[in-house]
Scaffold this motif. Sequence first.
Motif, mmCIF file in Angstrom:
data_model
loop_
_atom_site.group_PDB
_atom_site.id
_atom_site.type_symbol
_atom_site.label_atom_id
_atom_site.label_comp_id
_atom_site.label_asym_id
_atom_site.label_seq_id
_atom_site.Cartn_x
_atom_site.Cartn_y
_atom_site.Cartn_z
ATOM 1 N N MET A 127 0.829 -1.206 0.000
ATOM 2 C CA MET A 127 0.000 0.000 0.000
ATOM 3 C C MET A 127 0.864 1.258 0.000
ATOM 4 S SD MET A 127 -3.090 -0.981 -0.250
ATOM 5 C CE MET A 127 -3.933 0.547 0.142
ATOM 6 N N GLY A 128 2.001 1.220 0.693
ATOM 7 C CA GLY A 128 2.893 2.371 0.708
ATOM 8 C C GLY A 128 3.440 2.688 -0.672
ATOM 9 N N LEU A 129 3.843 1.649 -1.404
ATOM 10 C CA LEU A 129 4.382 1.849 -2.745
ATOM 11 C C LEU A 129 3.311 2.340 -3.716
ATOM 12 C CD1 LEU A 129 6.639 -1.338 -3.061
ATOM 13 C CD2 LEU A 129 7.425 1.034 -2.982
ATOM 14 N N LEU A 130 2.087 1.830 -3.561
ATOM 15 C CA LEU A 130 1.033 2.155 -4.517
ATOM 16 C C LEU A 130 0.361 3.488 -4.217
ATOM 17 C CD1 LEU A 130 -0.752 -1.314 -4.875
ATOM 18 C CD2 LEU A 130 0.796 -0.236 -6.500
ATOM 19 N N ALA A 131 0.052 3.739 -2.957
ATOM 20 C CA ALA A 131 -0.834 4.849 -2.612
ATOM 21 C C ALA A 131 -0.115 6.108 -2.148
ATOM 22 C CB ALA A 131 -1.821 4.397 -1.530
ATOM 23 N N LEU A 132 0.986 5.968 -1.429
ATOM 24 C CA LEU A 132 1.599 7.149 -0.806
ATOM 25 C C LEU A 132 2.043 8.207 -1.824
ATOM 26 C CD1 LEU A 132 2.359 8.503 1.806
ATOM 27 C CD2 LEU A 132 4.541 7.293 1.779
ATOM 28 N N PRO A 133 2.720 7.828 -2.917
ATOM 29 C CA PRO A 133 3.094 8.869 -3.881
ATOM 30 C C PRO A 133 1.890 9.634 -4.428
ATOM 31 C CG PRO A 133 4.290 6.831 -4.320
ATOM 32 C CD PRO A 133 3.249 6.509 -3.299
ATOM 33 N N THR A 134 0.797 8.917 -4.693
ATOM 34 C CA THR A 134 -0.414 9.560 -5.211
ATOM 35 C C THR A 134 -1.014 10.506 -4.184
ATOM 36 O OG1 THR A 134 -0.860 7.578 -6.530
ATOM 37 C CG2 THR A 134 -2.684 9.122 -6.221
ATOM 38 N N MET A 135 -1.079 10.084 -2.933
ATOM 39 C CA MET A 135 -1.657 10.926 -1.878
ATOM 40 C C MET A 135 -0.841 12.199 -1.686
ATOM 41 S SD MET A 135 -2.614 7.899 0.866
ATOM 42 C CE MET A 135 -3.709 8.831 1.939
ATOM 43 N N LEU A 136 0.473 12.072 -1.679
ATOM 44 C CA LEU A 136 1.319 13.252 -1.491
ATOM 45 C C LEU A 136 1.242 14.175 -2.701
ATOM 46 C CD1 LEU A 136 4.500 11.567 0.076
ATOM 47 C CD2 LEU A 136 2.663 12.776 1.262
ATOM 48 N N ARG A 137 1.191 13.616 -3.892
ATOM 49 C CA ARG A 137 1.121 14.424 -5.111
ATOM 50 C C ARG A 137 -0.177 15.224 -5.184
ATOM 51 N NH1 ARG A 137 1.784 10.583 -8.357
ATOM 52 N NH2 ARG A 137 -0.331 10.325 -9.137
ATOM 53 N N ARG A 138 -1.245 14.677 -4.622
ATOM 54 C CA ARG A 138 -2.543 15.347 -4.693
ATOM 55 C C ARG A 138 -2.831 16.219 -3.474
ATOM 56 N NH1 ARG A 138 -5.762 10.211 -7.458
ATOM 57 N NH2 ARG A 138 -5.022 10.633 -9.579
ATOM 58 N N GLY A 139 -1.783 16.511 -2.695
ATOM 59 C CA GLY A 139 -1.907 17.507 -1.643
ATOM 60 C C GLY A 139 -2.373 17.003 -0.297
ATOM 61 N N TYR A 140 -2.391 15.695 -0.100
ATOM 62 C CA TYR A 140 -2.809 15.156 1.188
ATOM 63 C C TYR A 140 -1.724 15.415 2.237
ATOM 64 C CZ TYR A 140 -7.100 12.706 -0.099
ATOM 65 O OH TYR A 140 -8.383 12.428 -0.470
ATOM 66 N N ASP A 141 -2.154 15.639 3.457
ATOM 67 C CA ASP A 141 -1.224 15.876 4.560
ATOM 68 C C ASP A 141 -0.337 14.641 4.754
ATOM 69 O OD1 ASP A 141 -0.505 17.489 7.072
ATOM 70 O OD2 ASP A 141 -0.991 15.514 7.895
#
Length: 458
Positions: A127-141
């Motif tokens: 989940m870290g590899l898949l989701a974290l880059p997307t969440m950070l790129r879209r402005g999530y805290d």
Amino acid sequence: MAEFMSILLFASICLALMGGYPVAFTLGGMSLLFAGVGILTGTFDGTYLHALPNRLFGIMNNQTMLAVPLFVFMGVMLEKSQVAEDLLDSMARLFGGIRGGLAISVCLVGALLAASTGIVGATVVTMGLLALPTMLRRGYDPAISTGTLAATGTLGQIIPPSIVLVLLGDVMSSAYQQAQLRLGVFSPKTVSVGDLFMGALLPGLLLILLYVTYLVVVAILQPKKLPVVPKEELGEVQWGKLLGALVPPLALIVAVLGSILAGYATPTEAAAIGAVGATLLALARGQLTLPKLRDVANGTTSITCMVFLILIGASLFSLVFRGFGGEHLIEEVFQQLPGGVLGAFFLVMLVIFLLGFILDFIEIIFVVVPIVGPVLLAMGLDPIWLGVMIALNLQTSFLTPPLGFSLFYLRGVTPRSVSTATMYKGVIPFIAIQISMLVIAYFWPSLITWLPEQVYGR
């Protein structure tokens, strides 16, 4: 003198494990060393070691433990089948249009993946590899993003089918029989892995609900931390792809748990259903290649060997600890604690929580629970309730800084721009939620015991 040796044995093993020595060999080697010293000093009766061959034969002949390699195979196969990628993409399209929707998607997919694999490290890293880059790129805290990923990964500890519950069920069954024999019950009742599965189901689902509720509240009160993702970035929801990604792993989980719930299969037989189902799912998705099958076999063998080697070392440790009178010492300490059974329970939970910082759940289950379990159960605690409370406690320790294992797994795949302090800040609310879950289960034990009573008539 003998009881002092039992305390010294336990402390020496903890220190050796903190030093990074292999768990199985530390348990077995240190126990043999202390047994030898005890024989030489006259504080240990060497005939206790005569029971070791029977213990080892019992481990090899244990039908319940057959579920371990099967559930591990199921989890590793699903991990290699790229189920998480399709699920996360589809759920993000479904929920991404609402504030905090991406975090909610991560929570739901992480819970489903945790229930499918039952392996915390695999879930957190994937989940870290898949989701974290997307969440950070879209402005999530960053704190909320990493906290959500670390917390949802630990759900594999409590949501059945779980390796933790399989191992804990076998140990609790033995502890419950010992407790009843101490009380003079010579036709003892048993507690099974299926009992723990049913007992953990409602707390696990409630925990997911509490996670999602927290994310919704943050999205309402602090909208900048969980922004809305523009629809043009998400694209249209592809319902066929969503159902194709969601239904097979969900059907597999229902088949595994449903066969246990309906009484058609034991947990070991259900694990076989899960292993075959995961293989067929990988085949249907075109992911069942020879290299991947080799990786799955290697991963399953490695994890299974580790578990059984630790179990053998723990069996030797329990014999030596008992030979030094350690069990009697624990029983005397518990009986003298203020608060009686409740004082003893809280002390054990505190010790397990603290040990969770430095030891993996397998060591705690095989080393600590066999020592304290029979004493607590003889004092009148319900075995299913106690087992699930221990599992919830172990899950909480996986998240707690600075040594939470889930944080270590996530740190390995988190960009350097996100500091470790930020990750620690992010998991604090989820730790509070899990402690709240422990409090709820303590004051409303029927949350754990009701479903096993309805299913098995306990």
